[in-house]
Motif scaffolding. Structure first.
Motif, PDB file in Angstrom:
ATOM      1  N   ILE A 169       3.382   2.080  46.295  1.00 52.57           N
ATOM      2  CA  ILE A 169       4.261   1.316  45.412  1.00 52.57           C
ATOM      3  C   ILE A 169       4.482   2.116  44.129  1.00 52.57           C
ATOM      4  O   ILE A 169       3.525   2.597  43.518  1.00 52.57           O
ATOM      5  N   VAL A 170       5.730   2.243  43.743  1.00 47.68           N
ATOM      6  CA  VAL A 170       6.089   2.957  42.519  1.00 47.68           C
ATOM      7  C   VAL A 170       6.776   1.976  41.579  1.00 47.68           C
ATOM      8  O   VAL A 170       7.742   1.312  41.963  1.00 47.68           O
ATOM      9  N   ARG A 171       6.259   1.864  40.378  1.00 50.06           N
ATOM     10  CA  ARG A 171       6.817   0.939  39.384  1.00 50.06           C
ATOM     11  C   ARG A 171       7.134   1.723  38.109  1.00 50.06           C
ATOM     12  O   ARG A 171       6.235   2.314  37.502  1.00 50.06           O
ATOM     13  N   ILE A 172       8.388   1.769  37.726  1.00 57.23           N
ATOM     14  CA  ILE A 172       8.826   2.423  36.491  1.00 57.23           C
ATOM     15  C   ILE A 172       9.020   1.333  35.439  1.00 57.23           C
ATOM     16  O   ILE A 172       9.805   0.403  35.630  1.00 57.23           O
ATOM     17  N   PHE A 173       8.300   1.480  34.322  1.00 54.79           N
ATOM     18  CA  PHE A 173       8.225   0.383  33.355  1.00 54.79           C
ATOM     19  C   PHE A 173       7.976   0.935  31.954  1.00 54.79           C
ATOM     20  O   PHE A 173       7.212   1.898  31.813  1.00 54.79           O
ATOM     21  N   PRO A 174       8.580   0.346  30.906  1.00 55.77           N
ATOM     22  CA  PRO A 174       9.580  -0.728  30.948  1.00 55.77           C
ATOM     23  C   PRO A 174      10.972  -0.190  31.268  1.00 55.77           C
ATOM     24  O   PRO A 174      11.212   1.018  31.208  1.00 55.77           O
ATOM     25  N   VAL A 175      11.887  -1.117  31.549  1.00 56.58           N
ATOM     26  CA  VAL A 175      13.265  -0.756  31.865  1.00 56.58           C
ATOM     27  C   VAL A 175      14.179  -1.030  30.682  1.00 56.58           C
ATOM     28  O   VAL A 175      15.048  -0.222  30.358  1.00 56.58           O
ATOM     29  N   VAL A 176      13.955  -2.142  29.999  1.00 54.02           N
ATOM     30  CA  VAL A 176      14.861  -2.587  28.933  1.00 54.02           C
ATOM     31  C   VAL A 176      14.379  -2.126  27.562  1.00 54.02           C
ATOM     32  O   VAL A 176      15.148  -1.610  26.753  1.00 54.02           O
ATOM     33  N   ASN A 177      13.094  -2.332  27.283  1.00 57.70           N
ATOM     34  CA  ASN A 177      12.540  -1.989  25.973  1.00 57.70           C
ATOM     35  C   ASN A 177      12.536  -0.471  25.776  1.00 57.70           C
ATOM     36  O   ASN A 177      11.977   0.271  26.593  1.00 57.70           O
ATOM     37  N   LYS A 178      13.153  -0.003  24.680  1.00 57.05           N
ATOM     38  CA  LYS A 178      13.243   1.426  24.416  1.00 57.05           C
ATOM     39  C   LYS A 178      12.304   1.881  23.290  1.00 57.05           C
ATOM     40  O   LYS A 178      12.332   3.036  22.885  1.00 57.05           O
ATOM     41  N   THR A 179      11.464   0.967  22.808  1.00 52.57           N
ATOM     42  CA  THR A 179      10.578   1.306  21.681  1.00 52.57           C
ATOM     43  C   THR A 179       9.267   1.926  22.137  1.00 52.57           C
ATOM     44  O   THR A 179       8.499   2.440  21.322  1.00 52.57           O
ATOM     45  N   VAL A 180       8.989   1.857  23.419  1.00 52.21           N
ATOM     46  CA  VAL A 180       7.775   2.469  23.958  1.00 52.21           C
ATOM     47  C   VAL A 180       8.175   3.406  25.096  1.00 52.21           C
ATOM     48  O   VAL A 180       9.192   3.198  25.757  1.00 52.21           O
ATOM     49  N   PRO A 181       7.378   4.432  25.347  1.00 48.89           N
ATOM     50  CA  PRO A 181       7.734   5.390  26.404  1.00 48.89           C
ATOM     51  C   PRO A 181       7.730   4.730  27.781  1.00 48.89           C
ATOM     52  O   PRO A 181       6.847   3.924  28.094  1.00 48.89           O
ATOM     53  N   GLN A 182       8.696   5.071  28.571  1.00 48.75           N
ATOM     54  CA  GLN A 182       8.732   4.594  29.953  1.00 48.75           C
ATOM     55  C   GLN A 182       7.729   5.396  30.782  1.00 48.75           C
ATOM     56  O   GLN A 182       7.617   6.610  30.632  1.00 48.75           O
ATOM     57  N   GLN A 183       7.000   4.694  31.635  1.00 48.87           N
ATOM     58  CA  GLN A 183       5.995   5.359  32.466  1.00 48.87           C
ATOM     59  C   GLN A 183       6.207   4.990  33.931  1.00 48.87           C
ATOM     60  O   GLN A 183       6.822   3.972  34.255  1.00 48.87           O
ATOM     61  N   THR A 184       5.672   5.837  34.787  1.00 53.69           N
ATOM     62  CA  THR A 184       5.695   5.575  36.223  1.00 53.69           C
ATOM     63  C   THR A 184       4.282   5.228  36.677  1.00 53.69           C
ATOM     64  O   THR A 184       3.339   5.999  36.459  1.00 53.69           O
ATOM     65  N   TYR A 185       4.147   4.058  37.286  1.00 52.06           N
ATOM     66  CA  TYR A 185       2.845   3.603  37.783  1.00 52.06           C
ATOM     67  C   TYR A 185       2.893   3.600  39.309  1.00 52.06           C
ATOM     68  O   TYR A 185       3.892   3.202  39.912  1.00 52.06           O
TER      69      TYR A 185
END
Length: 474
Positions: A424-440
């Motif tokens: 399972i691959v989850r890229i998060f967050p999608v909407v919030n741009k104030t924190v770095p997006q990460q892949t879990y």
């Protein structure tokens, strides 16, 4: 004590596991259980709940609102949602409603099975009460072993750590943990002993029917990869109830806002059990489906179009591609934990696919789709390979068996097979741009798929220890 059984049944006391087996003085307001009819009535329990909060986000079907993750102290939900296996989960799992309630129900079934023969009443009803209670006991052990242990693997089940089998009424028991194989053997024994004595049409929907018991038997065989036996049991279940609720016609009628379908008026439901309780779907805004699952539904699936909302910013992030269940239980009763006929069809389709009968596998899926897809491509094409047919089965299972345990259990069992395992691959967050997006990522062999036993239970029973390599914090 009188020569016949006198049992004081005070449910809140029983569920706290602090009452005694027998008592001579009847407390004011307590119910004396001494007749067979009373034991039989105890089988009916409309509001059974099996909370999924210890593992609901260990799935590619459920999602969290970003504000419930970003800047929030770690919780079990956040650890599961971000697939964080660095934390010791047992530090957070001090107790578990899922564990406690399941064993409280088992104790209720054991009370019936152990004590009904000493009650006053008809012998045929005694046998019926015991048999129905054994079906419920099998169901509860099945849920527990699939939450707290490794999925059934024919190669290792005999040595894989399982759960404690509770096979008799004993409020002070400290049982030894059994293996996964022993638990499945116990479940199958209960079902095999119970089925010959059950009724096709019980007195109410909260007593297990033959259709339900055969469906549960099919599920047990399916999870063991005994596909021939699973197919036979599924067909037997469908011989008693093969109804599929027609959501296509329902859509044309105006859906739940025009015509209410309440429990027990949904003909495809085989057992009425819940995640939290009878009215749980009134609070289903907490159950946000993932962008992946939302996309899987497409635009013409009544299972999505009738019930989900993707535009309410209170309960989800606009732009994240998610949606939440938005229908009151008084307008439509949706079965989350209990079995239903469509699951039986899905099990049958999987069995056909496994034996390379691809035409029958797809024909079985299309029986469901004919009652779900409102326009466009209703009938799936017959694929060229077993793997392609299984992909169709898995996709339909995700859309048909929402919430509850099913996707979590399916990921666990399919992950044991290289052809069907999934990272399972989850890229998060999608909407919030104030924190770095990460892949879990959650790999198929992650220990996170085995939920740790809660601390309070392990402290009370020193013979019960984890089925993972995590540290016990005491």
């Amino acid at each position: 004590m009188r020569s016949y059984l006198k049992l004081i049944f005070c449910l809140p006391v029983l569920l706290s596991l602090s009452c005694k087996k027998y008592i001579d003085i009847v407390p004011k307001g307590a119910a004396v259980i001494e007749t067979t009819q009373q034991f039989y009535e105890m089988v009916s329990m409309p509001n059974r709940g099996y909370p999924i909060n210890n593992f609901q986000y260990l799935s590619d079907d459920q999602y969290m609102k970003e504000s419930n993750v970003i800047g929030i102290n770690k919780t079990v939900d956040i650890i599961n949602f971000t697939f964080d296996d660095t934390d010791i989960r047992t530090n957070l799992l001090k107790g578990s409603s899922m564990y406690n309630q399941s064993y409280a129900y088992i104790n209720r079934w054991n009370m019936i099975i152990s004590l009904v023969d000493n009650s006053t009443g008809d012998n045929a009803m005694k046998l019926l009460a015991k048999s129905e209670a054994k079906v419920h006991r099998a169901f509860d052990h099945f849920l527990l072993v699939n939450v707290y242990a490794k999925a059934y693997d024919p190669a290792t089940a005999a040595t894989d750590g399982g759960i404690c089998i509770m096979d008799k009424f004993d409020l002070e028991a400290q049982p030894v943990k059994s293996t996964v194989q022993q638990v499945y053997d116990f479940i199958q024994k209960d079902l095999d002993e119970a089925i010959p004595n059950l009724q096709a049409t019980p007195i109410d929907v909260y007593h297990p029917s033959l259709a339900y018991a055969w469906a549960l038997k099919a599920k047990v065989h399916l999870f063991k990869r005994e596909f021939t036996q699973a197919k036979e049991a599924a067909m037997k279940s469908l011989s008693y109830n093969d109804k599929i609720f027609d959501m296509v016609a329902y859509t044309a009628q105006g859906g739940p806002n025009t015509v209410a379908v309440i429990a027990p008026n949904n003909p495809e439901v085989l057992s009425y059990t819940h995640m939290t309780g009878y009215n749980e779907m009134n609070f289903a805004y907490q159950y946000v489906i993932s962008p992946e699952l939302k996309t899987l539904f497409g635009s013409n699936d009544a299972r999505y179009n009738l019930f989900f909302n993707s535009t309410n910013a209170t309960w989800l992030d606009i732009g994240a591609g998610t949606a939440f269940w938005n229908m009151a239980y008084t307008k439509y009763f949706y079965s989350t934990v209990g079995l239903k006929t469509t699951e039986v069809y899905l099990m049958l389709a999987e069995c056909y696919a496994r034996e390379n009968n691809l035409t029958e596998a797809v024909a079985t899926l299309n029986k469901i789709r004919a009652k779900r897809i409102t326009s466009g491509t209703v009938n799936l094409p017959v694929p060229a390979t077993v793997k392609e047919a299984m992909a169709q089965v898995i996709a339909e299972r995700r859309k048909e068996l929402l919430f509850g345990f099913n996707r979590f259990f399916d990921l666990k069992r399919y992950n044991l097979e290289p052809d069907y395992s999934k990272t399972i691959v989850r890229i998060f967050p999608v909407v919030n741009k104030t924190v770095p997006q990460q892949t879990y990522t959650l790999p198929p062999n992650s220990r996170m798929y085995i939920i740790p036993f809660p601390q309070d239970v392990m402290m009370k029973n020193p013979r019960l220890r984890l089925n993972t390599d995590e540290t016990v914090p005491f």
